[in-house]
Every structure is written in structure tokens, then in C-alpha cells.
Design a protein around this motif. Structure first.
Motif, PDB file in Angstrom:
ATOM      1  N   ILE A   1      38.039  26.614  12.605  1.00 49.86           N
ATOM      2  CA  ILE A   1      37.429  27.892  12.943  1.00 49.86           C
ATOM      3  C   ILE A   1      36.948  27.797  14.386  1.00 49.86           C
ATOM      4  CG2 ILE A   1      35.708  29.616  12.306  1.00 49.86           C
ATOM      5  CD1 ILE A   1      37.767  29.006  10.110  1.00 49.86           C
ATOM      6  N   LEU A   2      37.470  28.683  15.234  1.00 45.00           N
ATOM      7  CA  LEU A   2      37.133  28.642  16.649  1.00 45.00           C
ATOM      8  C   LEU A   2      36.418  29.924  17.043  1.00 45.00           C
ATOM      9  CD1 LEU A   2      40.425  27.375  16.508  1.00 45.00           C
ATOM     10  CD2 LEU A   2      39.350  26.362  18.509  1.00 45.00           C
ATOM     11  N   LYS A   3      35.212  29.779  17.522  1.00 45.99           N
ATOM     12  CA  LYS A   3      34.379  30.903  17.919  1.00 45.99           C
ATOM     13  C   LYS A   3      34.709  31.319  19.353  1.00 45.99           C
ATOM     14  CE  LYS A   3      29.522  32.105  18.817  1.00 45.99           C
ATOM     15  NZ  LYS A   3      29.572  33.422  18.149  1.00 45.99           N
ATOM     16  N   ASN A   4      34.816  32.620  19.557  1.00 42.45           N
ATOM     17  CA  ASN A   4      35.009  33.167  20.892  1.00 42.45           C
ATOM     18  C   ASN A   4      33.738  32.916  21.715  1.00 42.45           C
ATOM     19  OD1 ASN A   4      35.333  34.914  23.145  1.00 42.45           O
ATOM     20  ND2 ASN A   4      36.633  36.275  21.940  1.00 42.45           N
ATOM     21  N   ASN A   5      33.882  32.176  22.827  1.00 43.16           N
ATOM     22  CA  ASN A   5      32.706  31.843  23.627  1.00 43.16           C
ATOM     23  C   ASN A   5      32.327  32.955  24.605  1.00 43.16           C
ATOM     24  OD1 ASN A   5      34.558  31.662  25.722  1.00 43.16           O
ATOM     25  ND2 ASN A   5      34.289  29.465  26.054  1.00 43.16           N
ATOM     26  N   GLN A   6      32.997  34.115  24.497  1.00 47.87           N
ATOM     27  CA  GLN A   6      32.721  35.298  25.320  1.00 47.87           C
ATOM     28  C   GLN A   6      32.968  35.035  26.802  1.00 47.87           C
ATOM     29  OE1 GLN A   6      28.993  37.165  24.274  1.00 47.87           O
ATOM     30  NE2 GLN A   6      29.219  36.690  22.096  1.00 47.87           N
ATOM     31  N   ASN A   7      33.790  34.007  27.075  1.00 43.75           N
ATOM     32  CA  ASN A   7      34.163  33.679  28.454  1.00 43.75           C
ATOM     33  C   ASN A   7      35.636  33.287  28.508  1.00 43.75           C
ATOM     34  OD1 ASN A   7      33.765  33.253  31.233  1.00 43.75           O
ATOM     35  ND2 ASN A   7      33.299  31.080  30.920  1.00 43.75           N
ATOM     36  N   ASN A   8      36.448  34.046  27.764  1.00 45.57           N
ATOM     37  CA  ASN A   8      37.903  33.831  27.711  1.00 45.57           C
ATOM     38  C   ASN A   8      38.282  32.463  27.157  1.00 45.57           C
ATOM     39  OD1 ASN A   8      38.308  36.384  28.783  1.00 45.57           O
ATOM     40  ND2 ASN A   8      38.418  35.638  30.896  1.00 45.57           N
ATOM     41  N   GLY A   9      37.482  31.954  26.242  1.00 44.08           N
ATOM     42  CA  GLY A   9      37.798  30.682  25.620  1.00 44.08           C
ATOM     43  C   GLY A   9      37.228  30.608  24.218  1.00 44.08           C
ATOM     44  N   PHE A  10      37.455  29.470  23.557  1.00 45.99           N
ATOM     45  CA  PHE A  10      37.030  29.292  22.168  1.00 45.99           C
ATOM     46  C   PHE A  10      36.372  27.934  21.996  1.00 45.99           C
ATOM     47  CE2 PHE A  10      40.509  32.270  22.210  1.00 45.99           C
ATOM     48  CZ  PHE A  10      40.064  33.283  21.378  1.00 45.99           C
ATOM     49  N   VAL A  11      35.423  27.887  21.063  1.00 47.37           N
ATOM     50  CA  VAL A  11      34.690  26.664  20.757  1.00 47.37           C
ATOM     51  C   VAL A  11      34.845  26.366  19.276  1.00 47.37           C
ATOM     52  CG1 VAL A  11      32.440  25.542  20.742  1.00 47.37           C
ATOM     53  CG2 VAL A  11      33.023  27.131  22.583  1.00 47.37           C
ATOM     54  N   LEU A  12      35.205  25.127  18.957  1.00 45.95           N
ATOM     55  CA  LEU A  12      35.344  24.731  17.562  1.00 45.95           C
ATOM     56  C   LEU A  12      33.967  24.696  16.907  1.00 45.95           C
ATOM     57  CD1 LEU A  12      37.152  23.614  15.255  1.00 45.95           C
ATOM     58  CD2 LEU A  12      36.633  21.329  16.115  1.00 45.95           C
ATOM     59  N   ILE A  13      33.789  25.503  15.829  1.00 39.86           N
ATOM     60  CA  ILE A  13      32.502  25.507  15.133  1.00 39.86           C
ATOM     61  C   ILE A  13      32.613  24.980  13.707  1.00 39.86           C
ATOM     62  CG2 ILE A  13      31.613  27.427  16.504  1.00 39.86           C
ATOM     63  CD1 ILE A  13      32.083  29.221  14.031  1.00 39.86           C
ATOM     64  N   ASP A  14      33.827  24.860  13.186  1.00 38.06           N
ATOM     65  CA  ASP A  14      33.953  24.379  11.812  1.00 38.06           C
ATOM     66  C   ASP A  14      35.339  23.801  11.593  1.00 38.06           C
ATOM     67  OD1 ASP A  14      33.156  23.796   9.271  1.00 38.06           O
ATOM     68  OD2 ASP A  14      32.955  25.860   8.588  1.00 38.06           O
ATOM     69  N   GLN A  15      35.409  22.706  10.858  1.00 33.70           N
ATOM     70  CA  GLN A  15      36.668  22.090  10.435  1.00 33.70           C
ATOM     71  C   GLN A  15      36.581  21.901   8.928  1.00 33.70           C
ATOM     72  OE1 GLN A  15      37.732  18.454  12.380  1.00 33.70           O
ATOM     73  NE2 GLN A  15      39.390  17.987  10.964  1.00 33.70           N
ATOM     74  N   ILE A  16      37.467  22.554   8.205  1.00 32.37           N
ATOM     75  CA  ILE A  16      37.434  22.528   6.746  1.00 32.37           C
ATOM     76  C   ILE A  16      38.605  21.694   6.258  1.00 32.37           C
ATOM     77  CG2 ILE A  16      37.353  23.934   4.656  1.00 32.37           C
ATOM     78  CD1 ILE A  16      36.658  26.318   6.562  1.00 32.37           C
ATOM     79  N   TYR A  17      38.335  20.514   5.726  1.00 37.15           N
ATOM     80  CA  TYR A  17      39.396  19.637   5.249  1.00 37.15           C
ATOM     81  C   TYR A  17      39.945  20.176   3.933  1.00 37.15           C
ATOM     82  CZ  TYR A  17      41.804  15.529   3.488  1.00 37.15           C
ATOM     83  OH  TYR A  17      42.750  14.671   2.991  1.00 37.15           O
ATOM     84  N   MET A  18      41.250  20.399   3.880  1.00 37.63           N
ATOM     85  CA  MET A  18      41.870  21.019   2.721  1.00 37.63           C
ATOM     86  C   MET A  18      42.667  20.043   1.873  1.00 37.63           C
ATOM     87  SD  MET A  18      40.959  24.165   2.727  1.00 37.63           S
ATOM     88  CE  MET A  18      42.113  24.772   1.512  1.00 37.63           C
ATOM     89  N   GLY A  19      42.847  18.815   2.329  1.00 31.12           N
ATOM     90  CA  GLY A  19      43.675  17.879   1.579  1.00 31.12           C
ATOM     91  C   GLY A  19      45.107  17.912   2.056  1.00 31.12           C
ATOM     92  N   GLU A  20      45.987  17.334   1.265  1.00 34.70           N
ATOM     93  CA  GLU A  20      47.394  17.230   1.654  1.00 34.70           C
ATOM     94  C   GLU A  20      48.061  18.608   1.650  1.00 34.70           C
ATOM     95  OE1 GLU A  20      49.185  14.765   2.669  1.00 34.70           O
ATOM     96  OE2 GLU A  20      47.704  13.165   2.433  1.00 34.70           O
ATOM     97  N   PRO A  21      48.766  18.949   2.738  1.00 37.25           N
ATOM     98  CA  PRO A  21      49.566  20.172   2.700  1.00 37.25           C
ATOM     99  C   PRO A  21      50.738  19.988   1.760  1.00 37.25           C
ATOM    100  CG  PRO A  21      49.993  18.967   4.725  1.00 37.25           C
ATOM    101  CD  PRO A  21      48.870  18.247   4.025  1.00 37.25           C
ATOM    102  N   GLY A  22      51.108  21.049   1.050  1.00 38.04           N
ATOM    103  CA  GLY A  22      52.153  20.918   0.054  1.00 38.04           C
ATOM    104  C   GLY A  22      53.518  21.337   0.538  1.00 38.04           C
ATOM    105  N   THR A  23      53.593  22.430   1.299  1.00 39.79           N
ATOM    106  CA  THR A  23      54.880  22.949   1.761  1.00 39.79           C
ATOM    107  C   THR A  23      54.685  23.519   3.148  1.00 39.79           C
ATOM    108  OG1 THR A  23      54.507  25.196   0.967  1.00 39.79           O
ATOM    109  CG2 THR A  23      55.438  23.621  -0.607  1.00 39.79           C
TER     110      THR A  23
END
Length: 477
Positions: free
Chosen positions: A313-335
Motif C-alpha cells: 500500500i503506497l500513500k500519495n505523498n502529495q508531492n508527485n510521489g508515493f510512500v510505502l505505508i503497509d506491506q501485507i504478506y499474503m503467502g505463496e502466490p498460486g497462479t
């Protein structure tokens, strides 16, 4: 159609019996099993009951699954067997108000009772390997048209124009060396959607086809040697016009996007690179935290089995960029169908995320992540949890939605002590008051500091004699 309609009637009767006997409780699920591996999904209020539902395609079983929203984000599964189970888009293809279901080679008219009538779509006779990309009213006749592209030779893209009488006019508009992932949106200041086109590694370069119906004017944006094959339209600076992000294919955890700022008059200026973590594409562009700026949710496709197999999840920093605010681990991708879709399910004005493809517990399941109102995501539906209540109290809140004042009429009270508390969706107290010997409570939409509360969803908690409790969802505009 008849079976689904009867099932809905039976569901309503059962719910009525359970409510009146006091046995009904709201249940907020997070993981749903599907008939087979999902491919595409759409958030939309298909039955026009005021709550977003989710439609999910399972093409291997020619099934479209509807997660029907019975209120506050509580979902019930309905399976539709269709000739083509690949969802493309939902759009109002005819003159009624119900959104219709568009798939690869057919569209299905929504009858308003949970059923769909199949209508065939003409496929361009001079093209093979066609992929449908979007549904938009390109000629402003009031009916959505269908945009497609040929991903193998002869490359190109075209439009199937909707005449509004269940007939279509196929017009192949443009052939090019290569076309990847056309994106349809408003890129200049007229009222016609334009088409953003990306190239491939073999034929780098990106351009816009401006819609001057019936003609198109082509403007090359990007002639870099790199192949910026992914494109997204985003108002990154919240100035009211759409900007563009071009992306490269990479399995790297850190990826760059080329940003083009819309400065008006069909003029886009390259404005540097935007770094972001994870994934090869942007799946969701939405104001996830309610600050007025569009944020990003993207998914990693790294198959290493490490923590990089996550949602970022990347938050708009209101200066033409993004800041990582959350990483949600989902486990193994299946397909390779791992993807995120978004929409508000519980009525709190914040988008939830639907996640497909991961082993949760198998690839035939989808998972919902609930927005806590700050752009972070959890497994619990806060609104639905707060609305579980004792249904013995007969309380009517009106008007709802409201602007300045809402009244709570309570039937059956005698000399009981009554407490009214108002919370926002994050559980913060907005208002509290204690009454005695009254059958009518009211709230003027102000907080404990007498400041006007912003528009949005609130929860009223009414307590009678310290025992009986009732929760009511309020919408302030």
C-alpha cells in the motif's frame, strides 16, 4: 433466472424469521470459496439496493460468482452459469438503470431480479487473437461501446459501437506495430474518452489516441528505448486532470514508473521517475485514506516464497510521489491470476480490497481486506462488527442520510434511562448524551467540541438502562 429470484425471496423470508425471533446475527466473513480459480472481478451495485456487490469470473467452470451484499459488507454467494464466464466489465448496455454484464463474446442484460439474458456480440471478422479491454461510450450516443485489441499480428485496436437496439457496428480504427494494454480514460478537456496505448519490448514507444469522434488524433508521448508496457491513468497531484504513469515489466522488488504530468491543452510533460516497492503493475488506484489524493495498491509476483509475496500500500505523498505505508504478506502466490480489486463494501466511504490468486487456503478462494479508514487493511469488518446488536429495540433514525439533524424515535420506552453515543468508523467517540424519560433522541452532527463533523459514515450506539443496546449506521452528507 427463476431459480435465483426464488432463492432471493427465500433468503428474505428466512432473514425475517430469524430477526423476529432474535436469532439473527450479522456475520462478516473474510475468505470465500469459489467454484474454481477466479480471473476477473468487479465491484458494483448490480441489484441497485444501495450496497456494492462483487461479481467474480471463474472461466474454467463458465461461472460468474456474485457476492451479494445484504448490508454493511455482509456477503452471500450466488453462482451464475453463463455461456462465457469471463467478466469483462459491467455497464448499462440498454435503457434501464441496471448494470449489465459484459464478457468475452456476449453481454447479459440484467433483468433486475437477479437474472441475466444472453446477447451475442459481433467479433471483428478480420482479426484473430482479440482481447476485450474496456466498455465506454466513445461516440456519446448514451450507450457504452466495446474497445478491443489484437495482441498478435496483425496488431491493432478497434471499437464495437453500440447502436442501443441490441445491434453493433464494428469499426477497426487503427493498426500499429504492437499494442499492449490499452487504457481508456479522459485525457484532454472534452467529454469524450481517449485511448492510451503502450508498446512492447519489440516495439517501444507510447502514445495517446485523442477521440475526436469519428476521427482520432495520435500523439506520441514516450519514445524511450525501454519498453514501458504498463500504463495507468491517475490524478497524482489532485488538480482535476488525469496524469499518466508508464511502467516496465520486472520481477524486482523495487520498480520504477515514468510519470507524465498533464499540463493542459493535450500537453503532457515528463516529470521524472516514481519508485515503488513490489510487483510489476499497479492494481488499484484510489484514495485509500480519505485525504483527497489517489493512492496505490500493488501486488508482488515474486515466486521466491519470501515476504516479497505481498500487497504493498503506497500513500500519495502529495508531492508527485508515493510512500510505502503497509506491506501485507499474503503467502505463496498460486497462479498468474494474482490480482487486487477495490470498492467500498460496508458503506464507510473507504475502499476494501478483494485479493485473488493466493493460496488462502487455495487458489479457488478469494480474500477480502477491510479498510480501517487510514489506508491500512485488516481482516475484520469494523462497521459490520459494530452493528451487531440486540434487535429487541424498535428504533427509527430519520432522516438518514441527514445533513444537520437526525432524530431517533424509540418505541416501547417507559421511564428508562437512555444513553446516545456517536462514533466514527475508527471507533472514536464523536458525541455522547444521557437522557431520562424520553422517547426521542437527536444529534446535530457536531462532535464533543461542538465542531461540525465531516460528511461520512457514523455509528449510533443507544443504551437503555445500561443493558439493552442498539447500533445504527448513520450517513451524514
Amino acid at each position: 433466472m427463476t431459480t435465483i429470484f426464488l432463492l432471493k425471496k427465500i433468503k428474505i423470508i428466512i432473514l425475517t424469521i430469524l430477526i423476529t425471533t432474535g436469532y439473527y446475527q450479522c456475520i462478516s466473513q473474510t475468505i470465500y470459496e469459489l467454484p474454481y480459480t477466479p480471473r476477473d472481478a468487479v465491484f458494483i451495485d448490480y441489484d441497485l439496493d444501495g450496497d456494492n456487490d462483487i461479481l467474480i469470473s471463474c472461466p474454467s467452470s463458465d461461472t460468474v460468482v456474485i457476492l451479494s451484499n445484504t448490508g454493511f459488507g455482509n456477503l452471500e454467494r450466488i453462482d451464475l452459469q453463463l455461456t462465457s464466464g469471463v467478466i469483462f466489465k459491467l455497464a448499462m448496455m440498454d435503457s434501464d438503470e441496471y448494470p449489465d454484464l459484459v464478457t468475452g463474446y456476449y453481454y447479459y442484460l440484467n433483468d433486475g431480479n437477479g437474472g441475466f439474458e444472453e446477447i451475442s456480440i459481433p467479433i471483428p471478422h478480420n482479426q484473430e487473437d482479440i482481447r476485450f479491454e474496456d466498455v465506454k461510450d466513445m461516440d456519446n450516443n448514451g450507450y457504452p461501446d466495446i474497445i478491443y485489441y489484437a495482441y498478435l499480428q496483425p496488431y491493432g485496436w478497434g471499437i464495437i459501437y453500440n447502436n442501443g437496439d441490441e445491434s453493433f457496428t464494428d469499426e477497426f480504427i487503427h493498426q500499429s506495430e504492437s499494442v499492449e494494454n490499452p487504457y481508456v480514460d479522459y485525457l484532454n478537456y472534452d467529454d469524450k474518452p481517449d485511448i492510451l496505448l503502450s508498446s512492447s519490448a519489440t516495439y517501444p514507444g507510447n502514445y495517446i489516441a485523442y477521440n475526436y469522434d469519428p476521427d482520432y488524433i495520435f500523439d506520441t508521448l514516450c519514445d524511450h528505448s525501454e519498453a514501458w508496457v504498463y500504463n495507468d491513468v491517475i490524478d497524482i497531484d489532485a488538480d482535476g486532470d488525469n496524469d499518466i504513469l508508464f511502467g516496465q515489466f520486472s520481477l524486482s522488488v523495487v520498480t520504477e514508473y515514468l510519470f507524465y504530468e498533464n499540463v493542459g491543452n493535450e500537453n503532457f510533460v515528463e516529470n521524472g521517475f516514481v519508485n515503488r516497492k513490489g510487483g510489476t503493475r499497479i492494481d488499484v488506484i484510489s484514495d485509500l485514506d480519505g485525504d483527497g489524493y489517489q493512492d496505490i495498491a500493488c501486488i508482488s509476483v515474486n515466486n521466491s516464497g519470501s515476504g516479497t509475496d505481498s500487497i504493498y500500500i503506497l500513500k500519495n505523498n502529495q508531492n508527485n510521489g508515493f510512500v510505502l505505508i503497509d506491506q501485507i504478506y499474503m503467502g505463496e502466490p498460486g497462479t498468474l491470476t494474482d490480482k487486487i480489486y477495490s470498492g467500498d463494501l460496508n458503506g464507510d466511504s473507504f475502499d476494501e480490497l478483494l485479493v485473488t490468486g493466493f493460496m488462502n487456503p487455495t487458489v479457488s478462494h478469494v480474500r477480502i481486506l477491510w479498510n480501517d479508514g487510514t489506508g491500512h487493511f485488516i481482516d475484520t469488518n469494523i462497521v459490520s462488527t459494530n452493528i451487531q446488536s440486540c434487535l429487541e429495540l424498535n428504533i427509527i433514525a430519520s432522516p438518514n442520510p441527514f445533513k444537520d439533524m437526525i432524530y431517533f424515535n424509540i418505541n416501547g420506552l417507559k421511564n428508562e434511562e437512555t444513553v446516545l453515543n456517536i462514533y466514527n468508523t475508527q471507533g472514536q467517540i464523536m458525541y455522547r448524551n444521557k437522557h431520562s424519560n424520553t422517547r426521542e433522541l437527536r444529534w446535530n452532527g457536531r462532535n464533543v467540541y461542538n465542531s461540525v463533523c465531516p460528511s461520512g459514515v457514523y455509528i449510533a450506539k443507544i443504551i437503555i438502562n445500561g443493558e439493552k443496546r442498539k447500533y445504527i449506521k448513520l450517513v451524514k452528507y
